[in-house]
Design a protein around this motif. Structure first.
Motif, PDB file in Angstrom:
ATOM      1  N   UNK A 138     -57.604 -36.648  -8.135  1.00 54.91           N
ATOM      2  CA  UNK A 138     -56.358 -36.006  -7.679  1.00 54.91           C
ATOM      3  C   UNK A 138     -56.623 -35.082  -6.505  1.00 54.91           C
ATOM      4  N   UNK A 139     -57.696 -34.291  -6.602  1.00 55.88           N
ATOM      5  CA  UNK A 139     -58.004 -33.363  -5.508  1.00 55.88           C
ATOM      6  C   UNK A 139     -58.356 -34.128  -4.237  1.00 55.88           C
TER       7      UNK A 139
ATOM      8  N   UNK B 114     -56.614 -27.510   1.557  1.00 50.70           N
ATOM      9  CA  UNK B 114     -56.263 -27.288   0.161  1.00 50.70           C
ATOM     10  C   UNK B 114     -56.138 -25.803  -0.094  1.00 50.70           C
ATOM     11  N   UNK B 115     -55.559 -25.449  -1.256  1.00 43.45           N
ATOM     12  CA  UNK B 115     -55.511 -24.038  -1.638  1.00 43.45           C
ATOM     13  C   UNK B 115     -56.920 -23.542  -1.907  1.00 43.45           C
TER      14      UNK B 115
ATOM     15  N   UNK C 112     -62.963 -28.165  -6.038  1.00 44.49           N
ATOM     16  CA  UNK C 112     -63.434 -29.394  -5.398  1.00 44.49           C
ATOM     17  C   UNK C 112     -64.936 -29.320  -5.180  1.00 44.49           C
ATOM     18  N   UNK C 113     -65.392 -28.158  -4.694  1.00 46.92           N
ATOM     19  CA  UNK C 113     -66.834 -28.034  -4.463  1.00 46.92           C
ATOM     20  C   UNK C 113     -67.597 -28.146  -5.766  1.00 46.92           C
TER      21      UNK C 113
ATOM     22  N   UNK D  81     -64.095 -41.117  -4.487  1.00 49.30           N
ATOM     23  CA  UNK D  81     -63.523 -41.258  -3.140  1.00 49.30           C
ATOM     24  C   UNK D  81     -62.818 -42.602  -3.013  1.00 49.30           C
ATOM     25  N   UNK D  82     -63.477 -43.679  -3.501  1.00 47.88           N
ATOM     26  CA  UNK D  82     -62.859 -45.006  -3.411  1.00 47.88           C
ATOM     27  C   UNK D  82     -61.544 -45.066  -4.165  1.00 47.88           C
ATOM     28  N   UNK D  83     -61.566 -44.519  -5.380  1.00 51.59           N
ATOM     29  CA  UNK D  83     -60.355 -44.536  -6.187  1.00 51.59           C
ATOM     30  C   UNK D  83     -59.230 -43.763  -5.500  1.00 51.59           C
ATOM     31  N   UNK D  84     -59.593 -42.600  -4.923  1.00 53.83           N
ATOM     32  CA  UNK D  84     -58.574 -41.782  -4.256  1.00 53.83           C
ATOM     33  C   UNK D  84     -57.934 -42.580  -3.125  1.00 53.83           C
TER      34      UNK D  84
END
Lengths: 543, 245
Positions: free
Chosen positions: A193-194, A205-206, A213-214, A228-231
């Motif tokens: 999602x991120x 991003x916020x 995320x990090x 990444x691929x899924x996103x």
């Protein structure tokens, strides 16, 4: 103590739970452990330092008794507790959708597209009031619960999950994103999602989202390609839909993640405490172990002494009324709750070795003798009072008996010896005044000392202190003095910026070893006091 | 080569997983319908086929002891991609079973949730199946038969994952990903240009495209320079002729 037993009989009525692993599965477990350890030794050394390198394999039993070796070190607790409220709320939401008797929905106009199925906050509260025949305040609370769980999401202020009883707009969440006990919100999905949000917002991003995320990139590094691929694929699949549907889907997802990964300084309604060891939804198999357990429980229940409900409820009410102002859930604690504002003045003011206690603590000492003894500062004060009255042997004996009860088993005989010599032997330096029968029993028991050998004498001394010395203490100048000197801190009023700063400057807290050292120092100090008292008593005798 | 085949198959599985997730999120809402159930069924079948194909290929590659360490690392990475896809598929299938049971189609009054989604999910399904138009040929009580099939398929998938974990010994935490944080932002241009028909865009393709645009700009500059010099030459020659005439 007698006070607690009254509650116990009232509240304790559930039979005990079974253990997770019945004996038949132990050999399989052992085999699985052996396999997993063999596998671990053959893999190459971990190139991935942080995150969750599993050290122990765990065998996870599913309902159909298949074994899946999930390499997670979680001590078997991966069932969430029962969330019965969710199914009930689902039924309510489905009733709201009824075209005839449900909530009326209208369309939302947005940049030349109109998206249907929007409901207003006041409509929701009105419907709940009429449908469930409750008053407006309760309907408001129910509606806020609907929003907090994520069954309905606000469109105008998505991060504040309350129901505003005015014209603010809400929409219902799709069943896939409803909260469910079985389906915990996964970190992998949150990472996807991120990443999608990153694509949509082009990297902006916020603050808290960036941090998360990090962190996820660090923990889930081995799956990062997949994420990444899924996103990317999900974004492309989303582009295949109608524009209004795409917008609605993005709202839905954002609402889901606000509920399950709340932004900082907000509270998620899905907080539930500890995971459970056994599946609470699974029916227990009624075999002979189960029936044996139930029989023992029922036999004990028959033999238990029962208290009238009027009596126990009266005691409960009295207890609640007295302790209401001391409960941090019901009354905000002064100066501020450290868990909420990250400012630990409250803990500093309530340390056991503080000079001036707070007014709340001092008030609490007057509620009961056990409260006074339980608080280390109160006990120190009481000891001071007794020193002035030259009757410190009762408290010293009580403390020594506590130490025996809770201390190491190897030290029991040694401690029993010292206690006998100091308190119970005829002509002892700190001879305590207990009746002949208890004295006889205790001395006889001390020949074969065990943990609870001093219980009778300890209870007698406790009652003595409670009925006599405690009231004298409450009227004494020592107590009145400390009541006057006690501080009552002003409540903190932090702005958002200050709260953020507090969160950043959080101190790591005291190590338990430091507190233990302080306790030992305190103990040494008080034992030397007794020695001085012994000296004084000897002096008086000689005179 | 085995690696390229694997990659394309995994990308296809990835695509189908993403589309399945979109379809499952529409279950139980106002965009639910008979068609959606059928789309779910077809997408699931496609996912199963791809999963089985991927699994056989990857297990064959990983069981081979004669491959180099780099190759092995690469195959382990692909294996982690595969298992993550399968986990997501499994969860989505189980959820679709639950939601399908809670929201049956063949009841006198359907209580679907009014979520604001009105469009159909045909386009997503056609993307998953890689066809232009979806054909719907299911019979009336698809939801009941479908749920029974779904239960059987979930059991199959569980079995397959178990077999996978037993047979192949890959440590998922030891795999290092090739893409760093923020990798999804680099290929946003390619996402904007994609159409329904494009099946997969690999990392290498986007890199090539980037270099092509850069090279093109350089070429343009060279062309402009050449034309400018030619014009200068012509002007010089004309001036010389005029002066001499």
């Amino acid at each position: 103590m007698s006070k607690h037993s009254k509650f116990q009989t009232a509240l304790c009525s559930r039979p005990p739970r079974r253990s997770t692993i019945t004996w038949a599965f132990l050999p399989l477990l052992h085999q699985a452990e052996v396999n997993a350890s063999a596998r671990r030794s053959t893999t190459s050394s971990s190139r991935h330092q942080s995150g969750s390198p599993p050290v122990g394999a765990h065998v996870h039993f599913e309902k159909t008794v298949k074994m899946t070796i999930k390499l997670i070190r979680d001590h078997g607790q991966h069932y969430r507790p029962r969330m019965a409220c969710l199914k009930k709320v689902e039924a309510l939401v489905i009733e709201m959708q009824d075209p005839k008797s449900g909530v009326k929905s209208f369309e939302q106009k947005r940049n030349a597209t109109s998206i249907p199925h929007v409901i207003a906050g006041q409509d929701i509260t009105a419907w709940i009031t009429s449908h469930m025949t409750v008053d407006a305040q309760e309907a408001q609370a129910l509606g806020t619960m609907l929003v907090a769980y994520g069954f309905i999401y606000p469109l105008q202020d998505p991060k504040t999950l309350i129901l505003r009883p005015d014209g603010s707009l809400y929409r219902c969440q799709t069943p896939y994103f409803w909260p469910a006990q079985k389906w915990k919100a996964q970190d992998t999905d949150y990472a996807i999602y991120l990443a999608k949000r990153n694509i949509r917002k082009k990297g902006i991003l916020d603050q808290y989202e960036q941090e998360r995320y990090r962190k996820l990139h660090k923990w889930l590094n081995h799956k990062w390609d997949f994420i990444v691929n899924q996103a990317k694929e999900q974004t492309r699949a989303g582009k295949a839909r109608m524009k209004s549907d795409r917008v609605v889907f993005s709202y839905q997802e954002r609402a889901y993640w606000i509920v399950h990964r709340p932004p900082p300084q907000t509270h998620s309604a899905m907080d539930y405490g500890v995971d459970r060891l056994i599946d609470p939804n699974a029916e227990e198999e009624k075999n002979s172990y189960y029936y044996r357990r139930i029989i023992i429980f029922r036999q004990q229940a028959i033999m238990r002494s029962k208290v009238k409900s009027t009596v126990s409820l009266g005691a409960l009410v009295k207890h609640t009324m007295t302790y209401q102002s001391h409960d941090p859930f019901l009354t905000p604690c002064l100066p501020s709750n450290p868990w909420q504002t990250d400012d630990d003045t409250y803990w500093a003011l309530n340390m056991p070795d503080v000079d001036l206690p707070t007014k709340m603590t001092v008030e609490r000492w007057s509620y009961g003798f056990y409260e006074l003894l339980r608080d280390p500062r109160g006990r120190a004060d009481f000891r001071l009072f007794l020193k002035k009255e030259f009757s410190g042997e009762n408290l010293a004996f009580w403390e020594a008996a506590e130490e025996l009860k809770w201390g190491a088993a190897s030290a029991i005989s040694e401690k029993a010896e010292t206690i006998f010599k100091t308190f119970l032997a005829p002509g002892a330096p700190c001879w305590i005044n207990i009746d002949g029968r208890t004295m006889g029993l205790t001395v006889k028991g001390l020949q074969h000392p065990h943990r609870h050998v001093l219980d009778a004498a300890q209870n007698h001394i406790f009652m003595l202190m409670k009925k006599d010395t405690f009231y004298r203490y409450l009227k004494s100048p020592v107590y009145k003095d400390i009541q006057k000197k006690a501080i009552s801190p002003a409540p903190h009023n932090f702005t958002d910026a200050q709260l953020e700063q507090n969160a950043r400057n959080r101190k790591p807290g005291l190590y338990p070893s430091v507190t233990w050292q302080r306790q030992q120092k305190e103990k040494v100090r008080t034992t030397t006091l007794i020695d001085i008292k012994k000296l004084m008593a000897n002096k008086l005798d000689r005179q | 080569m085995g690696k390229e085949e694997c990659k394309t198959m995994l990308d296809a599985l990835n695509k189908v997983t993403a589309c399945y997730r979109h379809l499952v999120s529409a279950l139980g809402s106002t965009s639910d319908s008979q068609n959606l159930r059928e789309e779910l069924k077809k997408t699931r079948k496609k996912a199963q086929e791809l999963a089985v194909a991927n699994r056989t290929k990857l297990t064959a590659l990983l069981k081979d002891k004669t491959i180099s360490n780099d190759d092995r690392a690469e195959y382990e990475r692909l294996w982690v991609l595969f298992t993550s896809s399968m986990e997501i598929l499994e969860v989505d299938m189980k959820r679709s079973l639950e939601i399908g049971q809670d929201f049956p189609l063949k009841v006198p009054t359907r209580h679907f949730i009014q979520t604001g989604m009105t469009g159909s999910t045909t386009t997503v399904a056609s993307r998953a199946m890689s066809v232009q138009n979806m054909k719907y040929e299911a019979d009336a009580n698809i939801d009941l038969t479908d749920l029974r099939d779904l239960e059987a398929e979930i059991a199959q998938v569980d079995q397959m994952m178990e077999d996978m974990e037993m047979k192949v010994q890959v440590a998922p935490w030891a795999v290092e990903a090739k893409q760093e944080a923020g990798a999804e932002l680099r290929s946003t241009a390619s996402i904007g240009n994609s159409s329904v028909g494009v099946i997969s865009l690999c990392e290498e393709e986007t890199k090539e495209r980037g270099s092509w645009t850069d090279g093109e700009a350089g070429l343009m500059r060279v062309f402009a320079g050449i034309i400018f010099t030619v014009v200068l030459l012509i002007a010089g020659i004309l001036g010389y002729l005029i002066i001499n005439l």
